[in-house]
Design an enzyme around this catalytic site. Structure first.
Site, mmCIF file in Angstrom:
data_model
loop_
_atom_site.group_PDB
_atom_site.id
_atom_site.type_symbol
_atom_site.label_atom_id
_atom_site.label_comp_id
_atom_site.label_asym_id
_atom_site.label_seq_id
_atom_site.Cartn_x
_atom_site.Cartn_y
_atom_site.Cartn_z
ATOM 1 N N LYS A 9 -11.719 -23.127 25.094
ATOM 2 C CA LYS A 9 -10.984 -22.028 25.860
ATOM 3 C C LYS A 9 -9.282 -22.708 26.037
ATOM 4 C CE LYS A 9 -14.688 -19.667 28.412
ATOM 5 N NZ LYS A 9 -15.080 -18.927 29.561
ATOM 6 N N TYR A 49 -16.072 -10.001 24.632
ATOM 7 C CA TYR A 49 -16.828 -10.274 26.164
ATOM 8 C C TYR A 49 -17.226 -8.518 26.435
ATOM 9 C CZ TYR A 49 -15.941 -14.978 26.963
ATOM 10 O OH TYR A 49 -15.577 -16.139 26.912
ATOM 11 N N ASN A 112 -12.918 -22.518 32.431
ATOM 12 C CA ASN A 112 -14.076 -23.332 32.316
ATOM 13 C C ASN A 112 -14.104 -24.251 30.816
ATOM 14 O OD1 ASN A 112 -14.929 -21.019 31.003
ATOM 15 N ND2 ASN A 112 -17.065 -21.107 32.445
ATOM 16 N N HIS A 115 -16.977 -21.738 25.909
ATOM 17 C CA HIS A 115 -17.926 -20.718 25.983
ATOM 18 C C HIS A 115 -19.107 -21.121 25.095
ATOM 19 C CE1 HIS A 115 -19.821 -16.826 25.351
ATOM 20 N NE2 HIS A 115 -19.649 -17.147 24.374
ATOM 21 N N GLU A 126 -21.945 -13.036 17.720
ATOM 22 C CA GLU A 126 -20.926 -13.864 18.031
ATOM 23 C C GLU A 126 -20.219 -14.725 16.788
ATOM 24 O OE1 GLU A 126 -21.459 -14.388 22.661
ATOM 25 O OE2 GLU A 126 -21.247 -16.218 21.602
HETATM 26 P P1 CMP Z 1 -18.198 -17.572 29.559
HETATM 27 O O1 CMP Z 1 -19.592 -18.449 29.202
HETATM 28 O O2 CMP Z 1 -17.261 -17.430 28.479
HETATM 29 O O3 CMP Z 1 -18.908 -16.062 29.615
HETATM 30 C C1 CMP Z 1 -18.077 -15.268 30.431
HETATM 31 C C2 CMP Z 1 -17.186 -15.846 31.225
HETATM 32 O O4 CMP Z 1 -16.699 -15.074 32.532
HETATM 33 C C3 CMP Z 1 -17.650 -17.056 31.710
HETATM 34 O O5 CMP Z 1 -17.802 -17.976 30.963
HETATM 35 C C4 CMP Z 1 -16.577 -17.523 33.061
HETATM 36 O O6 CMP Z 1 -15.433 -18.269 32.468
HETATM 37 C C5 CMP Z 1 -16.000 -16.082 33.355
HETATM 38 N N1 CMP Z 1 -16.453 -15.705 34.899
HETATM 39 C C6 CMP Z 1 -15.567 -15.531 35.843
HETATM 40 N N2 CMP Z 1 -16.255 -15.141 36.795
HETATM 41 C C7 CMP Z 1 -17.568 -15.156 36.495
HETATM 42 C C8 CMP Z 1 -18.745 -14.975 37.272
HETATM 43 N N3 CMP Z 1 -18.752 -14.508 38.593
HETATM 44 N N4 CMP Z 1 -19.974 -15.146 36.660
HETATM 45 C C9 CMP Z 1 -19.903 -15.385 35.410
HETATM 46 N N5 CMP Z 1 -18.924 -15.656 34.720
HETATM 47 C C10 CMP Z 1 -17.579 -15.439 35.183
#
Ligand code: CMP
Length: 137
Positions: A9, A49, A112, A115, A126
Site C-alpha cells: 500500500k 474494494y 496497514n 493487502h 483480484e
Molecule cells: P485490506 O486487507 O486492504 O482490506 C480492507 C481494508 O480496509 C483493510 O485492509 C484496512 O486497511 C481497511 N480498514 C479500515 N478500517 C477497517 C475495519 N474496521 N475493519 C477492516 N478493515 C478496515
C-alpha cells in the site's frame, strides 16, 4: 500451484520498504509470479474494494489507496493465500503478531502496509483485476 494477490500500500511504498516486504515473501516460499507499480484511480480503488462499499471506512480506504503509488503482485506457492495472510499479520497492526509485515511496517488500520486476498475465490478475482494471464509466469 496456488496463487494470491498482494498489494503493497501507499504507506509502505512511501517508506521505501518494497524490497524488505518482497524479501519476506521470497524467504518464506512465495514466488513473485508477476508484479508492477502503479497509481490507482478513484474508480479503480472503489471497484477493487467494492465488497466493502457499505462499510463506514470505505471512503477513507479509497482515499488512502489513491494517496500514492502501490505495488501489486501475484504470489505463488504452496498454500500461498493463507501463507501470505500469516506473513501479513492482523488487519490492525496493533493486534498483529511480532515479526509480521504489519507489526513491523504498518502505522494503523488504514495505513496497514499490505493487502492480501482473503479466499481462493477472491484471489482469482483480484489477480484478474490487475493482470492478464499472459503476464503471469
Ligand atoms: P485490506 O486487507 O486492504 O482490506 C480492507 C481494508 O480496509 C483493510 O485492509 C484496512 O486497511 C481497511 N480498514 C479500515 N478500517 C477497517 C475495519 N474496521 N475493519 C477492516 N478493515 C478496515
Amino acid at each position: 500451484m496456488e496463487q494470491t494477490l498482494s498489494i503493497i500500500k501507499p504507506d509502505a511504498v512511501a517508506k521505501g520498504v518494497i524490497g524488505k516486504i518482497f524479501d519476506r515473501f521470497e524467504s518464506n516460499g512465495l514466488r513473485i509470479a508477476a508484479t508492477k507499480k502503479l497509481q490507482l484511480s478513484r474508480i479503480e480503488a472503489k471497484n477493487f474494494y467494492a465488497v466493502h462499499k457499505e462499510r463506514p471506512f470505505f471512503n477513507d480506504l479509497v482515499d488512502f489507496m489513491i494517496s500514492g503509488p502501490v505495488v501489486v503482485s501475484v504470489l505463488e506457492g504452496e498454500n500461498a493465500m493463507q501463507k501470505n495472510r500469516d506473513l501479513m499479520g492482523a488487519t490492525n497492526p496493533k493486534e498483529a503478531k511480532a515479526g509480521t509485515i504489519r507489526a513491523d511496517f504498518a502505522e494503523n488500520i488504514d495505513a496497514n502496509a499490505v493487502h492480501g486476498s482473503d479466499s481462493l475465490e477472491n484471489a482469482d478475482t483480484e489477480i484478474a483485476f490487475f493482470f492478464a494471464s499472459k503476464d503471469i509466469s
